[in-house]
Scaffold this motif. Structure first.
Motif, PDB file in Angstrom:
ATOM      1  N   GLY A   9       0.820  -1.217   0.000  1.00  0.00           N
ATOM      2  CA  GLY A   9       0.000   0.000   0.000  1.00  0.00           C
ATOM      3  C   GLY A   9       0.845   1.255   0.000  1.00  0.00           C
ATOM      4  N   ALA A  10       0.219   2.350  -0.374  1.00  0.00           N
ATOM      5  CA  ALA A  10       0.877   3.655  -0.384  1.00  0.00           C
ATOM      6  C   ALA A  10      -0.162   4.718  -0.058  1.00  0.00           C
ATOM      7  N   GLN A  11       0.321   5.854   0.401  1.00  0.00           N
ATOM      8  CA  GLN A  11      -0.540   7.003   0.700  1.00  0.00           C
ATOM      9  C   GLN A  11       0.028   8.222  -0.007  1.00  0.00           C
ATOM     10  N   HIS A  12      -0.828   9.122  -0.422  1.00  0.00           N
ATOM     11  CA  HIS A  12      -0.399  10.405  -0.984  1.00  0.00           C
ATOM     12  C   HIS A  12      -1.445  11.438  -0.612  1.00  0.00           C
ATOM     13  N   ARG A  13      -1.012  12.449   0.096  1.00  0.00           N
ATOM     14  CA  ARG A  13      -1.947  13.492   0.560  1.00  0.00           C
ATOM     15  C   ARG A  13      -1.828  14.724  -0.308  1.00  0.00           C
ATOM     16  N   SER A  14      -2.970  15.149  -0.852  1.00  0.00           N
ATOM     17  CA  SER A  14      -3.003  16.346  -1.684  1.00  0.00           C
ATOM     18  C   SER A  14      -4.457  16.752  -1.876  1.00  0.00           C
ATOM     19  N   PRO A  15      -4.745  18.057  -1.930  1.00  0.00           N
ATOM     20  CA  PRO A  15      -6.118  18.477  -2.227  1.00  0.00           C
ATOM     21  C   PRO A  15      -6.579  17.879  -3.555  1.00  0.00           C
ATOM     22  N   LEU A  16      -7.841  17.506  -3.613  1.00  0.00           N
ATOM     23  CA  LEU A  16      -8.378  16.833  -4.801  1.00  0.00           C
ATOM     24  C   LEU A  16      -8.118  17.642  -6.075  1.00  0.00           C
ATOM     25  N   LEU A  17      -8.260  18.957  -6.018  1.00  0.00           N
ATOM     26  CA  LEU A  17      -8.108  19.793  -7.211  1.00  0.00           C
ATOM     27  C   LEU A  17      -6.669  19.839  -7.701  1.00  0.00           C
ATOM     28  N   GLU A  18      -5.744  19.418  -6.867  1.00  0.00           N
ATOM     29  CA  GLU A  18      -4.329  19.428  -7.242  1.00  0.00           C
ATOM     30  C   GLU A  18      -3.769  18.024  -7.438  1.00  0.00           C
ATOM     31  N   PHE A  19      -4.599  17.011  -7.264  1.00  0.00           N
ATOM     32  CA  PHE A  19      -4.127  15.619  -7.361  1.00  0.00           C
ATOM     33  C   PHE A  19      -3.792  15.289  -8.806  1.00  0.00           C
ATOM     34  N   THR A  20      -2.606  14.767  -9.053  1.00  0.00           N
ATOM     35  CA  THR A  20      -2.188  14.488 -10.435  1.00  0.00           C
ATOM     36  C   THR A  20      -2.714  13.142 -10.917  1.00  0.00           C
ATOM     37  N   ASP A  21      -2.815  13.020 -12.219  1.00  0.00           N
ATOM     38  CA  ASP A  21      -3.220  11.743 -12.821  1.00  0.00           C
ATOM     39  C   ASP A  21      -2.252  10.636 -12.411  1.00  0.00           C
ATOM     40  N   GLU A  22      -0.961  10.954 -12.417  1.00  0.00           N
ATOM     41  CA  GLU A  22       0.053   9.941 -12.101  1.00  0.00           C
ATOM     42  C   GLU A  22      -0.128   9.404 -10.684  1.00  0.00           C
ATOM     43  N   TRP A  56      -2.869   9.436  -8.876  1.00  0.00           N
ATOM     44  CA  TRP A  56      -4.122   8.660  -8.831  1.00  0.00           C
ATOM     45  C   TRP A  56      -3.873   7.221  -9.290  1.00  0.00           C
ATOM     46  N   HIS A  57      -3.225   7.063 -10.452  1.00  0.00           N
ATOM     47  CA  HIS A  57      -2.996   5.722 -10.995  1.00  0.00           C
ATOM     48  C   HIS A  57      -2.019   4.928 -10.132  1.00  0.00           C
ATOM     49  N   ARG A  58      -1.029   5.612  -9.551  1.00  0.00           N
ATOM     50  CA  ARG A  58      -0.076   4.918  -8.676  1.00  0.00           C
ATOM     51  C   ARG A  58      -0.775   4.348  -7.444  1.00  0.00           C
ATOM     52  N   LEU A  59      -1.673   5.128  -6.847  1.00  0.00           N
ATOM     53  CA  LEU A  59      -2.402   4.629  -5.684  1.00  0.00           C
ATOM     54  C   LEU A  59      -3.335   3.482  -6.059  1.00  0.00           C
ATOM     55  N   LEU A  60      -4.012   3.604  -7.182  1.00  0.00           N
ATOM     56  CA  LEU A  60      -4.890   2.513  -7.635  1.00  0.00           C
ATOM     57  C   LEU A  60      -4.101   1.214  -7.827  1.00  0.00           C
ATOM     58  N   ASP A  61      -2.961   1.325  -8.513  1.00  0.00           N
ATOM     59  CA  ASP A  61      -2.153   0.130  -8.771  1.00  0.00           C
ATOM     60  C   ASP A  61      -1.615  -0.462  -7.477  1.00  0.00           C
ATOM     61  N   THR A  62      -1.080   0.402  -6.621  1.00  0.00           N
ATOM     62  CA  THR A  62      -0.412  -0.087  -5.412  1.00  0.00           C
ATOM     63  C   THR A  62      -1.401  -0.646  -4.405  1.00  0.00           C
ATOM     64  N   ASN A  63      -2.510   0.036  -4.189  1.00  0.00           N
ATOM     65  CA  ASN A  63      -3.427  -0.332  -3.107  1.00  0.00           C
ATOM     66  C   ASN A  63      -4.505  -1.323  -3.519  1.00  0.00           C
ATOM     67  N   LEU A  64      -4.880  -1.324  -4.790  1.00  0.00           N
ATOM     68  CA  LEU A  64      -6.022  -2.138  -5.221  1.00  0.00           C
ATOM     69  C   LEU A  64      -5.639  -3.201  -6.248  1.00  0.00           C
ATOM     70  N   THR A  65      -4.969  -2.779  -7.316  1.00  0.00           N
ATOM     71  CA  THR A  65      -4.611  -3.747  -8.355  1.00  0.00           C
ATOM     72  C   THR A  65      -3.701  -4.838  -7.804  1.00  0.00           C
ATOM     73  N   PRO A 100     -10.226  15.313   4.483  1.00  0.00           N
ATOM     74  CA  PRO A 100      -9.765  16.080   3.323  1.00  0.00           C
ATOM     75  C   PRO A 100      -8.343  15.688   2.909  1.00  0.00           C
ATOM     76  N   GLY A 101      -8.095  15.672   1.618  1.00  0.00           N
ATOM     77  CA  GLY A 101      -6.751  15.465   1.109  1.00  0.00           C
ATOM     78  C   GLY A 101      -6.392  14.031   0.784  1.00  0.00           C
ATOM     79  N   ILE A 102      -7.302  13.080   1.069  1.00  0.00           N
ATOM     80  CA  ILE A 102      -6.969  11.671   0.807  1.00  0.00           C
ATOM     81  C   ILE A 102      -8.092  10.956   0.052  1.00  0.00           C
ATOM     82  N   ALA A 103      -8.842  11.691  -0.752  1.00  0.00           N
ATOM     83  CA  ALA A 103      -9.958  11.081  -1.477  1.00  0.00           C
ATOM     84  C   ALA A 103      -9.530   9.883  -2.326  1.00  0.00           C
ATOM     85  N   PRO A 104      -8.440   9.975  -3.121  1.00  0.00           N
ATOM     86  CA  PRO A 104      -8.048   8.810  -3.921  1.00  0.00           C
ATOM     87  C   PRO A 104      -7.639   7.613  -3.061  1.00  0.00           C
ATOM     88  N   TYR A 105      -6.949   7.860  -1.962  1.00  0.00           N
ATOM     89  CA  TYR A 105      -6.575   6.770  -1.054  1.00  0.00           C
ATOM     90  C   TYR A 105      -7.829   6.078  -0.525  1.00  0.00           C
TER      91      TYR A 105
END
Length: 256
Positions: free
Chosen positions: A97-110, A112-121, A155-160
């Protein structure tokens, strides 16, 4: 003497993401319970350091298999190698697993995909590969490390939170498909735990005070608090428990 239904001595367990933090503590708990444990991570050097540390206490019952849990080919080769060299995997702990904290409006595509791959895929890939080998044997235990954020978010961890919510539902879906094959798939949902990855939060006195005040137990969790839940979900004691997430959170989810 503990009740025999909790006995997992002699079983082979694979713990992904186990060179440090929660994964390392879970691996230690399984070793103390008499399992043969295969550590996994991408960093071969860090993995060997942890393996050597454990081997000083547990001898040849600890092994290391360095592979990328987000890469389907690497997962297939890694699991095949473990089964050939160490033995049939009876217990799988999907902890990568991995965590990345950032406001949703500033969250990068990269990110987002890194968290999906690491935590779920990773849990899907390793879980599917191991289950393919458990199924013909008619038994197996898979434990997915979910999170308090499988249910609630800050706040700040919506993708996680999205990945951990997805992991909760993957756990239930795996139960539906694998339960008839004799495999139990459950999750553990840690609350706020004091680990290397949360050290900055623990050191933030305002945040730490919020955690202590918000948690009925009045403290941060320690990684050792998770071991009992894992042994339960890895043992015959949980043979009729399937598709559940056991929250180890000091009671935080239960109160407002």
């Amino acid at each position: 003497m503990s009740h025999p239904t909790f006995d997992i001595a002699g079983k082979t367990a694979l713990v992904t993401g186990s060179s440090r933090g929660i994964g390392k503590a879970l691996a230690a708990g399984l070793l103390e319970a008499g399992c043969t444990v295969v550590l996994n991570g991408r960093d071969g050097v860090a993995l060997e350091t942890t393996r050597a540390e454990f081997a000083a206490l547990h001898g040849d019952r600890v092994h290391a298999a360095a592979f990328d849990a987000t890469d389907p080919a690497a997962v297939a080769a890694g699991v095949a190698g473990i089964e050939e060299e160490t033995g049939p995997i009876a217990i799988l702990v999907n902890n990568t697993g991995a965590q990345h904290r950032s406001p949703l409006l500033e969250f990068t595509d990269e990110d987002w995909h890194r968290l999906l791959d690491t935590n779920l895929t990773s849990a899907f890939l390793v879980g599917r590969e191991v289950a393919r080998r458990m199924a013909p044997r008619g038994h197996g235990k898979i434990v997915n490390i979910c999170s308090l954020q499988s249910e609630v978010v800050r706040p700040g961890i919506a993708p996680y939170a999205a990945t951990k919510g997805g992991l909760k539902m993957l756990t239930k879906g795996m139960c539906a498909d694998l339960g008839p094959l004799g495999i139990q798939v459950n999750g553990i949902g840690p609350g706020y735990f004091d680990t290397e990855l949360t050290s900055a939060l623990v050191a933030d006195e305002e945040f730490s005070a919020w955690v202590r005040g918000r948690t009925p137990a009045g403290r941060w969790g320690t990684v050792e608090d998770l071991v009992g839940a894992l042994i339960f979900l890895s043992s015959p004691a949980s043979d009729f428990v399937n598709g559940q997430v056991l929250y180890v959170d000091g009671g935080m989810l239960s109160v407002l």
